[in-house]
Enzyme design. Structure first.
Site, PDB file in Angstrom:
ATOM      1  N   ASN A   9      -0.745   9.641  -8.058  1.00  0.00           N
ATOM      2  CA  ASN A   9      -1.665   8.543  -7.780  1.00  0.00           C
ATOM      3  C   ASN A   9      -3.065   9.082  -8.065  1.00  0.00           C
ATOM      4  OD1 ASN A   9      -3.279   6.542  -6.800  1.00  0.00           O
ATOM      5  ND2 ASN A   9      -2.598   6.688  -4.672  1.00  0.00           N
ATOM      6  N   TRP A  10      -3.590   8.674  -9.185  1.00  0.00           N
ATOM      7  CA  TRP A  10      -4.898   9.222  -9.597  1.00  0.00           C
ATOM      8  C   TRP A  10      -6.045   8.616  -8.805  1.00  0.00           C
ATOM      9  CZ3 TRP A  10      -4.858   9.546 -15.735  1.00  0.00           C
ATOM     10  CH2 TRP A  10      -3.841  10.437 -16.132  1.00  0.00           C
ATOM     11  N   LYS A  11      -5.782   7.560  -8.071  1.00  0.00           N
ATOM     12  CA  LYS A  11      -6.829   6.868  -7.305  1.00  0.00           C
ATOM     13  C   LYS A  11      -7.991   6.520  -8.237  1.00  0.00           C
ATOM     14  CE  LYS A  11      -5.039   9.046  -3.192  1.00  0.00           C
ATOM     15  NZ  LYS A  11      -5.253   9.581  -1.855  1.00  0.00           N
ATOM     16  N   HIS A  94      -1.090   0.891  -0.247  1.00  0.00           N
ATOM     17  CA  HIS A  94      -1.565   2.247   0.043  1.00  0.00           C
ATOM     18  C   HIS A  94      -2.494   2.184   1.257  1.00  0.00           C
ATOM     19  CE1 HIS A  94      -3.580   6.086  -0.310  1.00  0.00           C
ATOM     20  NE2 HIS A  94      -2.560   6.484  -1.058  1.00  0.00           N
ATOM     21  N   GLU A  96      -5.225   3.498   1.821  1.00  0.00           N
ATOM     22  CA  GLU A  96      -6.643   3.312   1.475  1.00  0.00           C
ATOM     23  C   GLU A  96      -6.935   1.839   1.220  1.00  0.00           C
ATOM     24  OE1 GLU A  96      -6.633   6.219  -1.631  1.00  0.00           O
ATOM     25  OE2 GLU A  96      -6.432   7.798  -0.124  1.00  0.00           O
ATOM     26  N   GLU A 166       3.553   7.978   3.759  1.00  0.00           N
ATOM     27  CA  GLU A 166       2.346   8.800   3.666  1.00  0.00           C
ATOM     28  C   GLU A 166       1.608   8.778   5.007  1.00  0.00           C
ATOM     29  OE1 GLU A 166       0.941   9.096  -0.727  1.00  0.00           O
ATOM     30  OE2 GLU A 166      -0.023   7.389   0.198  1.00  0.00           O
ATOM     31  N   GLY A 172      -5.218  13.739   1.581  1.00  0.00           N
ATOM     32  CA  GLY A 172      -6.488  14.317   1.146  1.00  0.00           C
ATOM     33  C   GLY A 172      -7.086  15.307   2.127  1.00  0.00           C
ATOM     34  N   SER A 212      -1.043  15.463   0.767  1.00  0.00           N
ATOM     35  CA  SER A 212      -1.308  16.882   0.502  1.00  0.00           C
ATOM     36  C   SER A 212      -0.098  17.629  -0.072  1.00  0.00           C
ATOM     37  CB  SER A 212      -1.854  17.582   1.752  1.00  0.00           C
ATOM     38  OG  SER A 212      -3.090  16.997   2.137  1.00  0.00           O
ATOM     39  N   GLY A 233      -1.481  12.768  -4.662  1.00  0.00           N
ATOM     40  CA  GLY A 233      -2.857  12.381  -4.972  1.00  0.00           C
ATOM     41  C   GLY A 233      -3.580  13.491  -5.708  1.00  0.00           C
ATOM     42  N   GLY A 234      -4.395  14.243  -4.978  1.00  0.00           N
ATOM     43  CA  GLY A 234      -5.275  15.253  -5.581  1.00  0.00           C
ATOM     44  C   GLY A 234      -4.584  16.175  -6.575  1.00  0.00           C
TER      45      GLY A 234
HETATM   46  P1  13P Z   1      -3.220  13.639  -1.523  1.00  0.00           P
HETATM   47  O1  13P Z   1      -2.047  14.205  -2.254  1.00  0.00           O
HETATM   48  O2  13P Z   1      -4.536  13.888  -2.214  1.00  0.00           O
HETATM   49  O3  13P Z   1      -3.229  14.031  -0.081  1.00  0.00           O
HETATM   50  O4  13P Z   1      -3.068  12.037  -1.560  1.00  0.00           O
HETATM   51  C1  13P Z   1      -1.867  11.485  -1.179  1.00  0.00           C
HETATM   52  C2  13P Z   1      -1.884  10.057  -1.538  1.00  0.00           C
HETATM   53  O5  13P Z   1      -2.588   9.262  -0.925  1.00  0.00           O
HETATM   54  C3  13P Z   1      -1.069   9.626  -2.663  1.00  0.00           C
HETATM   55  O6  13P Z   1      -0.986   8.244  -2.710  1.00  0.00           O
END
Ligand code: 13P
Length: 249
Positions: A9-11, A94, A96, A166, A172, A212, A233-234
């Site tokens: 997920n590149w956000k 998600h 967020e 999640e 994050g 994470s 994510g990251g």
């Molecule tokens: P991180 O891997 O950066 O913690 O993010 C997880 C996430 O929200 C994937 O959708």
């Protein structure tokens, strides 16, 4: 036997040019023999990344969609628009989006229904806050999110869905849930799906862990019996994504 599914997920990161350059850099190193691999990229990068990964087994996903077919919804994108581009997956609900854009469980359900109607695979997100975990209501809360997300979805369609557990406190933060914590909730997700549908249907739905995930913890997490891969994510924006995908070797 469920096939693992590992999605990045590149956000809200990378311009389309940067996205293409990153996709070109990893596409031949990503091993799709043992897991489905999906890149969930910003809307403006969907078409260019689809072109960049054409001819590989890497799939492309969107990070959001609207639940209506069309209309006066300025700034929104429909499931049909995504499907017509060649997008195969869409992240729905998600944390967020729930937190910053007021998405509700009911909206998640409408989006999941529409995604399925257009042939997209919804990656339906759920997960508790740190306060909820400390209150001891994680399982109850996640069960309710899953119950509402799957309202009116047939067993045949449910079997196509992916659920991403999640925990919000792990997103994050570098604070990954332990494999046991993640397994406990992913097993509870499967249990509620078995109650809604049947053990067979629940056994065919893939449940990811996200929060994470990195090259060092992916193997332990993904080898748990009810964890069928990850929503990353990251680390999905780093060369490390390649290690995450081949977590077993
Ligand atoms: P991180 O891997 O950066 O913690 O993010 C997880 C996430 O929200 C994937 O959708």
């Amino acid at each position: 036997m469920r096939r693992k599914i590992i999605a990045g997920n590149w956000k809200m990161n990378l311009t389309p040019a940067e996205a293409v350059s990153f996709a070109n850099g990893i596409k031949n190193k990503i091993n799709t023999d043992t897991a489905d691999v999906v890149l969930c990229v910003p809307a403006v990068s969907l078409a260019p990344v689809l072109e960049a990964v054409a001819g590989t087994h890497i799939a492309v996903g969107a990070q959001n969609m609207h639940f209506e077919d069309s209309g006066a919804y300025t700034g929104e994108i429909s499931a049909k628009m995504l499907a017509s581009l060649g997008v195969r997956y869409v992240v729905i609900g998600h944390s967020e989006r729930r937190e910053y854009f007021a998405e509700t469980d009911e909206g998640v359900n409408k989006k999941a229904l529409k995604a399925l109607a257009e042939g997209l695979v919804p990656i339906i997100c759920c997960g508790e806050t740190l306060t909820q975990r400390e209150q001891g209501i994680t399982i109850d809360f996640v069960r309710q999110q899953v119950r509402i997300a799957f309202l009116e979805i047939s067993a045949a369609d449910a079997a196509k869905c992916v659920v991403a557990y999640e925990p919000i406190w792990a997103i994050g933060t570098g604070k990954t849930a332990t494999a046991q914590q993640a397994e406990e909730v992913c097993a509870a997700v499967r249990q509620v799906l078995a109650e809604i549908y049947s053990a067979d249907t629940a056994a065919s739905i893939r449940v990811q862990y996200g929060g994470s995930v990195n090259g060092g913890n992916a193997a332990e997490l993904f080898n748990m019996p009810n964890i069928d891969g990850g929503l990353v994510g990251g680390a999905s924006l780093k060369p490390e994504f390649e290690q995450i995908v081949k977590y077993n070797g």
